[in-house]
Design a protein around this motif. Structure first.
Motif, PDB file in Angstrom:
ATOM      1  N   PHE A   7       0.821  -1.205   0.000  1.00 44.46           N
ATOM      2  CA  PHE A   7       0.000   0.000   0.000  1.00 44.46           C
ATOM      3  C   PHE A   7       0.855   1.254   0.000  1.00 44.46           C
ATOM      4  N   ASP A   8       0.545   2.163  -0.902  1.00 42.86           N
ATOM      5  CA  ASP A   8       1.059   3.519  -0.810  1.00 42.86           C
ATOM      6  C   ASP A   8       0.418   4.123   0.452  1.00 42.86           C
ATOM      7  N   LEU A   9       1.001   5.179   0.979  1.00 44.38           N
ATOM      8  CA  LEU A   9       0.462   5.736   2.229  1.00 44.38           C
ATOM      9  C   LEU A   9      -0.398   6.980   1.988  1.00 44.38           C
ATOM     10  N   ASP A  10       0.254   8.068   1.588  1.00 45.19           N
ATOM     11  CA  ASP A  10      -0.454   9.333   1.389  1.00 45.19           C
ATOM     12  C   ASP A  10      -1.453   9.204   0.243  1.00 45.19           C
ATOM     13  N   GLY A  11      -2.724   9.400   0.551  1.00 45.37           N
ATOM     14  CA  GLY A  11      -3.748   9.339  -0.488  1.00 45.37           C
ATOM     15  C   GLY A  11      -4.380   7.965  -0.630  1.00 45.37           C
ATOM     16  N   TRP A  19      -2.124  17.619   3.613  1.00 44.88           N
ATOM     17  CA  TRP A  19      -1.146  18.333   4.445  1.00 44.88           C
ATOM     18  C   TRP A  19       0.146  18.595   3.674  1.00 44.88           C
ATOM     19  N   HIS A  20       0.509  17.641   2.807  1.00 44.60           N
ATOM     20  CA  HIS A  20       1.666  17.899   1.927  1.00 44.60           C
ATOM     21  C   HIS A  20       1.371  19.132   1.070  1.00 44.60           C
ATOM     22  N   TYR A  21       0.161  19.150   0.497  1.00 46.26           N
ATOM     23  CA  TYR A  21      -0.213  20.274  -0.365  1.00 46.26           C
ATOM     24  C   TYR A  21      -0.128  21.604   0.394  1.00 46.26           C
ATOM     25  N   ARG A  44       1.548  14.639  -6.653  1.00 44.49           N
ATOM     26  CA  ARG A  44       1.028  13.473  -5.949  1.00 44.49           C
ATOM     27  C   ARG A  44       2.035  12.315  -6.002  1.00 44.49           C
ATOM     28  N   GLY A  45       2.463  11.835  -4.832  1.00 44.13           N
ATOM     29  CA  GLY A  45       3.367  10.687  -4.794  1.00 44.13           C
ATOM     30  C   GLY A  45       4.801  10.976  -5.221  1.00 44.13           C
ATOM     31  N   VAL A  46       5.087  12.235  -5.560  1.00 42.86           N
ATOM     32  CA  VAL A  46       6.420  12.621  -6.033  1.00 42.86           C
ATOM     33  C   VAL A  46       7.306  12.973  -4.834  1.00 42.86           C
ATOM     34  N   SER A  47       8.598  12.619  -4.895  1.00 40.35           N
ATOM     35  CA  SER A  47       9.501  12.831  -3.760  1.00 40.35           C
ATOM     36  C   SER A  47       9.636  14.317  -3.398  1.00 40.35           C
ATOM     37  N   ARG A  48      10.147  14.561  -2.192  1.00 44.39           N
ATOM     38  CA  ARG A  48      10.263  15.933  -1.689  1.00 44.39           C
ATOM     39  C   ARG A  48      11.099  16.798  -2.636  1.00 44.39           C
ATOM     40  N   ARG A  49      12.248  16.273  -3.037  1.00 40.40           N
ATOM     41  CA  ARG A  49      13.139  17.047  -3.895  1.00 40.40           C
ATOM     42  C   ARG A  49      12.534  17.328  -5.271  1.00 40.40           C
ATOM     43  N   GLY A 110       4.542   0.975   0.882  1.00 39.55           N
ATOM     44  CA  GLY A 110       5.520   1.454  -0.096  1.00 39.55           C
ATOM     45  C   GLY A 110       5.297   2.940  -0.300  1.00 39.55           C
ATOM     46  N   SER A 111       5.917   3.747   0.560  1.00 38.84           N
ATOM     47  CA  SER A 111       5.691   5.195   0.524  1.00 38.84           C
ATOM     48  C   SER A 111       6.971   5.947   0.213  1.00 38.84           C
ATOM     49  N   ALA A 112       6.859   6.987  -0.588  1.00 39.51           N
ATOM     50  CA  ALA A 112       8.007   7.830  -0.913  1.00 39.51           C
ATOM     51  C   ALA A 112       8.418   8.693   0.271  1.00 39.51           C
ATOM     52  N   SER A 113       7.564   8.731   1.287  1.00 35.56           N
ATOM     53  CA  SER A 113       7.765   9.704   2.362  1.00 35.56           C
ATOM     54  C   SER A 113       8.782   9.277   3.412  1.00 35.56           C
ATOM     55  N   LYS A 114       9.594  10.244   3.828  1.00 36.07           N
ATOM     56  CA  LYS A 114      10.534  10.030   4.926  1.00 36.07           C
ATOM     57  C   LYS A 114       9.802  10.097   6.254  1.00 36.07           C
ATOM     58  N   ASN A 115       8.554  10.532   6.224  1.00 31.96           N
ATOM     59  CA  ASN A 115       7.746  10.608   7.445  1.00 31.96           C
ATOM     60  C   ASN A 115       6.784   9.433   7.569  1.00 31.96           C
ATOM     61  N   ALA A 116       6.923   8.439   6.699  1.00 28.34           N
ATOM     62  CA  ALA A 116       5.951   7.337   6.663  1.00 28.34           C
ATOM     63  C   ALA A 116       5.831   6.615   8.011  1.00 28.34           C
ATOM     64  N   PRO A 141      13.581   7.510  -6.625  1.00 27.64           N
ATOM     65  CA  PRO A 141      12.158   7.604  -6.262  1.00 27.64           C
ATOM     66  C   PRO A 141      11.236   7.042  -7.347  1.00 27.64           C
ATOM     67  N   LYS A 142       9.934   6.812  -7.004  1.00 24.85           N
ATOM     68  CA  LYS A 142       8.927   6.494  -7.998  1.00 24.85           C
ATOM     69  C   LYS A 142       9.013   7.581  -9.080  1.00 24.85           C
ATOM     70  N   PRO A 143       8.894   7.316 -10.346  1.00 22.45           N
ATOM     71  CA  PRO A 143       8.372   6.120 -10.998  1.00 22.45           C
ATOM     72  C   PRO A 143       9.363   4.965 -11.177  1.00 22.45           C
TER      73      PRO A 143
HETATM   74  P1  B16 Z   1       8.322  13.455   2.528  1.00 17.24           P
HETATM   75  P2  B16 Z   1       3.374   8.451  -0.795  1.00 17.24           P
HETATM   76  C1  B16 Z   1       4.641  10.811  -0.890  1.00 17.24           C
HETATM   77  O1  B16 Z   1       4.061   9.762  -0.135  1.00 17.24           O
HETATM   78  C2  B16 Z   1       3.662  11.967  -0.990  1.00 17.24           C
HETATM   79  O2  B16 Z   1       2.536  11.589  -1.774  1.00 17.24           O
HETATM   80  C3  B16 Z   1       4.328  13.157  -1.620  1.00 17.24           C
HETATM   81  O3  B16 Z   1       3.425  14.245  -1.620  1.00 17.24           O
HETATM   82  C4  B16 Z   1       5.585  13.529  -0.834  1.00 17.24           C
HETATM   83  O4  B16 Z   1       6.276  14.605  -1.454  1.00 17.24           O
HETATM   84  C5  B16 Z   1       6.504  12.316  -0.765  1.00 17.24           C
HETATM   85  O5  B16 Z   1       5.802  11.223  -0.169  1.00 17.24           O
HETATM   86  C6  B16 Z   1       7.750  12.594   0.068  1.00 17.24           C
HETATM   87  O6  B16 Z   1       7.352  12.839   1.399  1.00 17.24           O
HETATM   88  O7  B16 Z   1       8.597  14.869   2.156  1.00 17.24           O
HETATM   89  O8  B16 Z   1       7.504  13.303   3.796  1.00 17.24           O
HETATM   90  O9  B16 Z   1       9.566  12.615   2.555  1.00 17.24           O
HETATM   91  O10 B16 Z   1       2.187   8.916  -1.589  1.00 17.24           O
HETATM   92  O11 B16 Z   1       4.440   7.782  -1.631  1.00 17.24           O
HETATM   93  O12 B16 Z   1       2.974   7.652   0.433  1.00 17.24           O
END
Ligand code: B16
Ligand code: MG
Length: 215
Positions: A7-11, A19-21, A44-49, A110-116, A141-143
């Protein structure tokens, strides 16, 4: 047969996408950079950088300036997720996770987020997942498929036996590149063909996880 769900996390499990937005919007406003909710769809789902690079466009910022802007955005985001509770898990999620576990299917994030990890803890989902792949797990990062391949490896599963649930085009692309099955979540667009959804490339497109069952 399917042996794992990633599962992706955000969204997907929660609405932290909002909150990212808001954190990006605050940063963009402070910097005088043009940005709005519609432009945010591309992030959406794109890394921070990558998100920041998208927002600054061709403005010449130094690497040091980019770093401090990323830290600032993250500070705004981290502040906003302090009050997350299990109430913020999206409808249908707990039921599906329980059903998967009961069926002996392994579960990963499976989340791109460092806060996952923080988000999963606050949502009270830590005990319901077998592995977490997050913004620290892989370089590309994804893709790129790396994050989902890492998650499958953590579960000890072959990618072809895994299903990825995603709300972002970049994530669906990554999952397909990893050789996995995909479920895309996107609000129904009236009159739109499946290909016109942001997750149009997914094997199955659903509005959300409400009432979604294994069989
Ligand atoms: P962070 P996901 C992604 O999470 C977010 O959708 C995306 O908006 C964010 O920029 C990215 O994580 C990085 O997050 O800044 O917290 O490291 O959708 O892959 O769960
Ligand atoms: Mg997402």
């Amino acid at each position: 047969a399917i042996q794992g769900f990633i599962f992706d996390l955000d969204g997907v499990l929660t609405d932290t996408a909002e909150w990212h937005y808001r954190a990006w919007q605050r940063l963009a406003d402070e910097e005088g950079l043009p940005f709005n909710r519609e432009a945010n769809e591309a992030l959406r789902g794109v890394s921070r950088r990558e998100s920041l690079l998208h927002i600054i466009g061709d403005q010449p910022y130094s690497e040091a300036a980019l770093q401090t802007m990323m830290e600032r955005k993250n500070r705004y985001y981290v502040e906003s997720i302090q009050n997350l509770t299990p109430q913020d898990v999206l409808p249908g999620v707990i039921e599906l996770l329980d059903e998967l576990r009961q069926a002996g299917i392994k579960i990963a994030i499976g989340s791109a987020s460092k806060n996952a990890r923080t988000v999963i803890e606050k949502l009270g989902l830590a005990d319901r997942v077998d592995a977490i792949a997050d913004g620290y797990s892989v370089e590309r990062p994804k893709p790129a498929p790396d994050l989902f391949l890492y998650a499958a490896a953590q579960l000890g599963l072959d990618p072809s036996h895994c299903v990825v649930v995603e709300d972002a085009a970049a994530g669906i692309e990554a999952a397909i590149a990893a050789g996995m099955w995909t479920i895309g979540l996107a609000p129904a667009v009236s009159g739109a063909s499946p290909e016109e959804h942001r997750v149009g490339a997914a094997h199955i497109v659903l509005p959300n996880l409400m009432g979604v069952h294994l069989t």
